[in-house]
Design a protein around this motif. Structure first.
Motif, short mmCIF file in Angstrom:
data_model
loop_
_atom_site.label_atom_id
_atom_site.label_comp_id
_atom_site.label_asym_id
_atom_site.label_seq_id
_atom_site.Cartn_x
_atom_site.Cartn_y
_atom_site.Cartn_z
N GLU A 254 0.84 -1.20 0.00
CA GLU A 254 0.00 0.00 0.00
C GLU A 254 0.88 1.25 0.00
O GLU A 254 0.64 2.20 -0.73
N GLU B 1 0.79 16.91 -12.60
CA GLU B 1 0.60 18.33 -12.27
C GLU B 1 1.73 19.18 -12.83
O GLU B 1 1.51 20.28 -13.31
N MET C 144 -5.53 -0.71 -7.25
CA MET C 144 -5.57 -0.87 -5.80
C MET C 144 -6.99 -0.84 -5.27
O MET C 144 -7.22 -1.14 -4.09
N GLY C 145 -7.93 -0.48 -6.11
CA GLY C 145 -9.31 -0.39 -5.67
C GLY C 145 -9.51 0.73 -4.65
O GLY C 145 -10.38 0.67 -3.79
N TRP C 146 -8.67 1.75 -4.75
CA TRP C 146 -8.80 2.87 -3.80
C TRP C 146 -9.92 3.79 -4.26
O TRP C 146 -9.92 4.26 -5.40
N PRO C 147 -10.84 4.06 -3.38
CA PRO C 147 -11.96 4.93 -3.77
C PRO C 147 -11.54 6.40 -3.83
O PRO C 147 -12.11 7.18 -4.58
N VAL D 114 -8.27 9.53 -3.38
CA VAL D 114 -6.87 9.82 -3.61
C VAL D 114 -6.11 9.74 -2.28
O VAL D 114 -6.46 10.41 -1.32
N PRO D 115 -5.06 8.93 -2.23
CA PRO D 115 -4.30 8.90 -0.98
C PRO D 115 -3.45 10.15 -0.84
O PRO D 115 -2.97 10.69 -1.84
N ALA D 116 -3.29 10.58 0.37
CA ALA D 116 -2.46 11.76 0.60
C ALA D 116 -1.03 11.32 0.84
O ALA D 116 -0.77 10.16 1.12
N ALA E 215 15.09 16.13 -4.42
CA ALA E 215 14.30 17.28 -4.03
C ALA E 215 12.81 17.04 -4.27
O ALA E 215 11.96 17.54 -3.55
N MET F 202 -10.36 -2.28 -0.37
CA MET F 202 -9.27 -1.81 0.49
C MET F 202 -9.32 -0.29 0.63
O MET F 202 -9.61 0.41 -0.31
N ASN F 203 -9.01 0.14 1.82
CA ASN F 203 -9.01 1.58 2.04
C ASN F 203 -7.69 2.20 1.63
O ASN F 203 -6.67 1.52 1.60
N ALA F 204 -7.73 3.45 1.37
CA ALA F 204 -6.48 4.18 1.11
C ALA F 204 -5.64 4.11 2.37
O ALA F 204 -6.16 4.15 3.48
N PRO F 205 -4.31 3.96 2.22
CA PRO F 205 -3.46 3.77 3.39
C PRO F 205 -3.34 5.02 4.27
O PRO F 205 -3.01 4.92 5.43
N PHE F 206 -3.58 6.15 3.69
CA PHE F 206 -3.46 7.38 4.48
C PHE F 206 -4.74 8.18 4.31
O PHE F 206 -5.26 8.29 3.22
N ALA F 207 -5.17 8.74 5.43
CA ALA F 207 -6.40 9.54 5.36
C ALA F 207 -6.17 10.69 4.38
O ALA F 207 -5.15 11.36 4.43
N ALA F 208 -7.11 10.87 3.49
CA ALA F 208 -6.97 11.95 2.52
C ALA F 208 -7.00 13.28 3.25
O ALA F 208 -7.82 13.51 4.12
N ALA F 209 -6.06 14.14 2.90
CA ALA F 209 -6.05 15.47 3.52
C ALA F 209 -7.29 16.22 3.09
O ALA F 209 -7.89 15.92 2.04
N GLN G 123 -5.91 19.39 -1.18
CA GLN G 123 -4.66 19.09 -1.86
C GLN G 123 -3.95 20.40 -2.19
O GLN G 123 -4.59 21.46 -2.25
N LYS H 135 -3.12 21.62 -4.93
CA LYS H 135 -3.70 22.35 -6.06
C LYS H 135 -4.95 23.13 -5.65
O LYS H 135 -5.33 24.10 -6.31
N THR I 99 4.78 26.41 -5.38
CA THR I 99 4.48 25.01 -5.09
C THR I 99 4.74 24.70 -3.62
O THR I 99 3.94 24.04 -2.95
N LYS J 206 1.91 23.40 -1.06
CA LYS J 206 2.11 22.13 -0.37
C LYS J 206 2.10 22.30 1.14
O LYS J 206 1.53 21.48 1.88
N ARG K 3 -7.35 26.11 5.68
CA ARG K 3 -8.31 26.42 4.60
C ARG K 3 -7.89 27.75 3.97
O ARG K 3 -7.43 28.65 4.67
N ASN L 88 9.83 20.53 -2.09
CA ASN L 88 9.35 19.82 -0.90
C ASN L 88 10.08 20.29 0.35
O ASN L 88 9.47 20.43 1.41
#
Lengths: 565, 168, 278
Positions: free
Chosen positions: B7, B22, B61-64, B66-68, B78, C1-8, C11, C13, C34, C38, C46, C183
């Motif tokens: 994952e 992007e 991955m079947g992710w509903p 967008v992962p952050a 960089a 399966m769930n996304a591994p990290f909670a979506a912020a 984003q 953009k 950028t 980020k 917000r 970054n």
């Protein structure tokens, strides 16, 4: 001597003589005795220790103008006091009080024909431990103009934190000296009314708070500093704040930043500071950010005479900005009007989203006067704020020219306030059509302002009109009161936007116009000529600062004109 | 940085594709603004391709949603390996230059995935990395072919007859 | 399966406006933009609670490129405007964007006093050692021998040293970033926003048009070899002797920030009439 409705006295001396403190107590004593009055001050350029004079007028009627002559000039000592001779006109009936131990009064004063009454101020004070000659002089002056000693005592009690007993005793010595001298007497005081004792700078500061100002950025400058100093603790009490800036460029930009954040904001300065602020005021016009600048005018150009008054910033206030930059210029026309005019300027700036300049001057700013308590009507001049809305356009082309202003923190209406020309949405644009549309919008909102009767004070009726503004108004009013007939006063309070139609109506039937102003080049006359149609013959009565107009000069000018007409 | 799970690995891969998407879109915008439509068009195409890759990862991955980026996430360089640096551009650049940039990015991506495939990550991660690396290699080949079809810039391509006023 | 990290919540953009930058392709300032977006996403802010304030110059075009509240003021005066805004509205996050001309030359005095005043601002100066918007004149950080139309033989003046001046003026937090590392910039900006008080972030941001040789900066930069110090004396020595390419937090003090608006009012304006009433 026959009682008169007004007596003027001056108290002069070198630094350390305490003439200002004694002068303030005398004014307070007169106020407590039920009189109106005012005190202006003049001083040398020294920071400490220079010559200074407190100039007082006590009257049975409200006034913030000086009289033609001083009835009494008292001096603790004569070192360099002669430098003030032009500001301290005496007459054959006047009295000069001086301490013989300090030498004879200078010839520039005695040649007026005034009587010299020597009083050993220092020696008298020396009889009492901890007493000062200025308190003896205070007693002499109070006695010479017929104030009760009780009022002096009451004023001393209010003012003195230490040495009160010795001070009162010294004043009593002076007071009893005066009883043996032939002095002046005032008519009975008028019936009591609600009154304030206030300086023009305090009045402008108070007006700012009443107008809603809660953020002030400050850079010290004579003679505006006291306005800022009054505001510092006052703002803290009403939930606002004052930030001392590193320069005037910073103070105006801080005020713009705070106002952009939604908090009504102000700064105060004098000519040199206003010159530095001009670029940012243009930003306020272009980005439509309300802001108020109180310009307490002093003599210019450049550093000029920092401690003395002049009405010579009119041009820069009206026309100083680069580009076409419609904005507001308001001038209080009495010391008490500094309250209402400043509050009004805040309301106009806020409601029209535009910078406003308040033209006060050193004369108002640093004079302290007993005035009828100003009645401030609640004004409904507030900023039109945007609610969160789809398709929000900060600079939307509305009919009134006023478009809702989004306040940071409001969701859905974020925009960039920009000094770059922009389109309705606030995006920078170099296109002709956007420039024209936004110029029209900014001009429209200011020109559509309906000031009601507040645009000018119109008093009297006659074929001769006097047009003036600011602190020249007091002497003109008094000249008219003495003349008693045939003169109409139009004292403009709203200088920009000009009100040509209103002035045309006000001058209907007028055949002669006398324009009175305190500057060298006739800035007000030129302004009137360019913005208005003046009927009949026009004359200019003007001179630069620092000498204020005296009522009699104005009256003579009017009389001479009427006789030759 | 260790890659502890499939994952985690796939979210990095997704982020790479997304950032590349992007960045190419930004490049397209910049060149649009500077009236270099041809190269803008090319970058837009590259952006679309990367977007497809990103979408495919989500589907696989079947992710509903967008992962952050994981908190405290950092690439070894960089930026993400497939992201071209901002200073790659020139307002007078030609399609060939844009493809050179894309080629560099794809090669970086190959290297990144190869390193993981050869590293100490769990077997599933290494297998996925190998697959990704092969896919990027295909992209490298495609871009090389593409480069043959566009003219090579002549010397002095960056000369502007209205030059910036630099030297005295 | 769930996304591994909670979506912020948002984003990066989501912090950009649709308005296209006018910067030259290749400009370092794109990277700063950028980094800003980020960082704001990372901080889960917000856009309406963030204000970006600037003066004039290439760098100062940033506000309109974000969809935060923006204030694009006059040349050199970003810091005072931002100070007024932050003092009046302490709950807002206020970023200030500037360049070496805007911030160190015409706005130099405000820089000194913002450092000592320590209002809670994030001050990002994009330094490219040249005036770009006016097309290539030397700035305070330009090398003395750099030749231009306005200074054909070079200025002959030694460069302004913004970090040392910030330290001497009482800045509480001093960092240097590089536009080639968006970054890294995002991390520094996020740290700056979290830090209470004035945070000075100098960003080496090449001007590819008037200083094309600055493309070489990416080879010159390197992470600062030592951890940030809280000792101003040591920081002064380090800043005076560093090669100008140390990247990272270089000084970290602990001075309390300038406080904002007064607490709740104790009086109404009308109450103050007692000061004048006879």
């Amino acid at each position: 001597m026959k009682p008169t409705p007004s007596v003027s006295v001056a108290l002069a001396g070198s630094g350390g003589a305490g003439v200002m403190t004694a002068g303030n107590m005398l004014l307070e004593a007169a106020a407590l005795a039920g009189y109106y009055g005012l005190m202006t001050r003049t001083s040398g350029p020294q920071i400490r220790g220079g010559e200074a004079a407190a100039m007082l007028r006590v009257a049975t009627f409200p006034t913030d103008g000086q009289d033609d002559r001083f009835q009494v000039l008292a001096a603790i000592d004569w070192q360099n006091v002669g430098r003030f001779a032009a500001e301290l006109p005496l007459a054959p009936g006047s009295i000069i009080v001086g301490d013989p131990a300090q030498g004879e009064p200078p010839e520039v004063f005695t040649r007026s024909g005034a009587r010299y009454l020597p009083v050993p101020l220092k020696q008298l004070a020396g009889q009492l431990a901890g007493a000062w000659p200025n308190m003896v002089a205070l007693g002499v002056l109070a006695g010479l103009i017929g104030l009760s000693f009780e009022s002096v005592e009451a004023a001393a009690k209010k003012a003195m934190k230490k040495g009160l007993e010795a001070g009162i005793a010294a004043a009593r010595l002076g007071f009893s000296q005066a009883s043996s001298l032939e002095g002046f007497s005032l008519e009975k005081p008028p019936s009591s009314s609600a009154r304030w004792l206030i300086t023009g700078n305090e009045a402008a500061g108070y007006g700012a708070l009443r107008g809603g100002v809660r953020f002030v950025a400050a850079y010290p400058i004579t003679p505006a500093t006291e306005l800022l100093e009054w505001l510092a603790p006052a703002l803290a009490k009403v939930g606002g704040t004052l930030v001392q800036a590193e320069d005037e460029l910073a103070s105006i930009n801080m005020a713009l930043g705070a106002s952009y954040g939604g908090v009504p904001s102000l700064t105060a300065t004098s000519g040199p500071g206003l010159a530095l602020m001009i670029e940012a005021l243009g930003l306020g016009v272009a980005a439509e950010v309300p802001v108020v600048v109180v310009d307490v005018m002093r003599t210019g150009p450049s550093t000029g005479i920092a401690t003395k008054s002049e009405q010579a910033d009119l041009n820069i206030a009206l026309y100083g900005m680069h580009g076409d930059a419609p904005h507001i210029v308001v001038a209080p026309n009495s010391l008490a009007d500094c309250v209402a005019a400043t509050a009004w300027a805040v309301g106009l700036a806020e409601s029209l989203q535009v910078p406003a300049i308040v033209l006060s001057d050193q004369y108002f700013g640093q004079a302290r006067a007993v005035v009828d308590a100003p009645v401030l009507e609640k004004q409904s001049l507030e900023r039109l704020k945007a609610e969160g809305a789809e398709g929000y356009k900060r600079y939307a082309l509305t009919e009134s020219g006023i478009s809702p202003m989004a306040i940071p923190g409001t969701r859905g209406t974020a925009y960039t306030a920009d000094g770059l020309e922009h389109n309705e949405g606030g995006t920078p644009s170099s296109q002709t059509a956007d420039h024209l549309a936004q110029m029209d919008k900014r001009a429209r909102k200011v020109s559509q302002l309906d000031p009601g009767d507040a645009w000018a004070s119109i008093e009297g009726e006659g074929e001769t009109a006097v047009l003036t503004f600011g602190s020249c108004t007091g002497p003109v009013r008094e000249a008219m009161a003495r003349n008693g007939k045939g003169v109409k006063l139009v004292s403009l309070r709203l200088l920009s936007p000009a009100q040509p139609e209103r002035l045309r109506k006000a001058l209907e039937g007028v055949k002669r116009v006398l324009v009175v102003e305190q500057n060298h080049s006739g800035q007000f006359l030129r302004y009137l000529r360019s913005e208005y149609q003046l009927p009949g013959e026009v004359r200019s009565l003007r001179r630069p600062g620092p000498l204020p107009f005296r009522p009699e000069e104005v009256r003579q000018e009017l009389l001479n004109w009427e006789e030759t007409a | 940085m260790p890659v502890p799970s499939l994952e985690d690995f796939m979210s990095r891969a997704y982020t790479m594709e997304l950032e590349a998407t992007e960045r190419y879109a930004q490049f397209a915008e910049q060149l649009d603004t500077h009236n270099n439509r041809e190269v803008a068009q090319l970058f837009r195409k590259l952006s679309e391709i990367e977007a497809l890759h990103a979408k495919r990862i989500l589907e696989e991955m079947g992710w509903p949603s967008v992962p952050a980026l994981p908190p405290a996430f950092a690439w070894s360089g960089a930026e993400a390996p497939e992201t071209a640096p901002f200073d790659s551009l020139h307002y007078l650049m030609q399609p060939y230059h844009a493809l050179e940039i894309a080629l560099r990015c794809e090669l970086e991506a190959v290297k990144y995935f190869d390193d993981i495939a050869a590293g100490a990550a769990p077997q599933r991660v290494r297998a996925a990395a190998k697959e990704m690396a092969d896919e990027e290699r295909e992209h490298v080949a495609l871009i090389k072919q593409w480069m043959k079809k566009v003219p090579r810039p002549a010397a002095g391509w960056d000369e502007d007859p209205d030059p910036p006023r630099i030297a005295g | 399966m769930n996304a591994p990290f909670a979506a912020a919540a948002l984003q990066p953009k989501d912090f950009k406006s649709g308005y296209k930058p006018v910067w030259c392709p290749g400009c370092g300032d794109y990277s700063v933009l950028t980094g800003v977006t980020k960082a704001l996403a990372m901080l889960e802010l917000r856009p309406e609670n963030v204000a970006v304030v600037s003066g004039i110059g290439c760098s100062s075009r940033i506000p309109a490129y974000t969809n935060c509240y923006g204030f694009h003021g006059v040349h050199g005066r970003a810091l005072p405007a931002a100070t007024g805004l932050k003092v009046a509205r302490p709950e807002l996050t206020v970023l200030v964007a500037s360049g070496d001309g805007d911030g160190y030359s015409i706005g130099g005095n405000h820089f000194l006093h913002a450092c000592r005043r320590n209002v809670d601002l994030t001050y990002i100066v994009m330094d490219n050692h040249v005036y770009g918007m006016t097309k290539g004149q030397p700035s305070p950080t330009t090398e003395p021998d750099w030749r231009s139309k306005l200074a054909p033989g070079g200025t002959g003046l030694r460069e302004f040293h913004p970090l040392v001046i910030a330290l001497a003026s009482g800045a509480n937090f001093i960092a240097r970033g590089f536009s080639g590392d968006p970054n890294g910039l995002a991390a520094l900006i996020a740290e700056a926003v979290r830090h209470p008080g004035f945070y000075f972030l100098e960003v080496l941001s090449p001007c590819v048009t008037f200083r094309p040789e600055q493309r070489g900066w990416k080879e010159a930069v390197h992470p600062a070899p030592v951890a940030p110090t809280d000792d101003p004396g040591r920081a002064a020595r380090r800043l005076m002797t560093d090669d100008g390419f140390n990247i990272g937090v270089l000084y970290k003090g602990s001075r309390a920030p300038f406080t904002g608006m007064a607490a709740a009012p104790t009086d109404s304006p009308e109450d103050l009439e007692c000061l004048f009433r006879l």
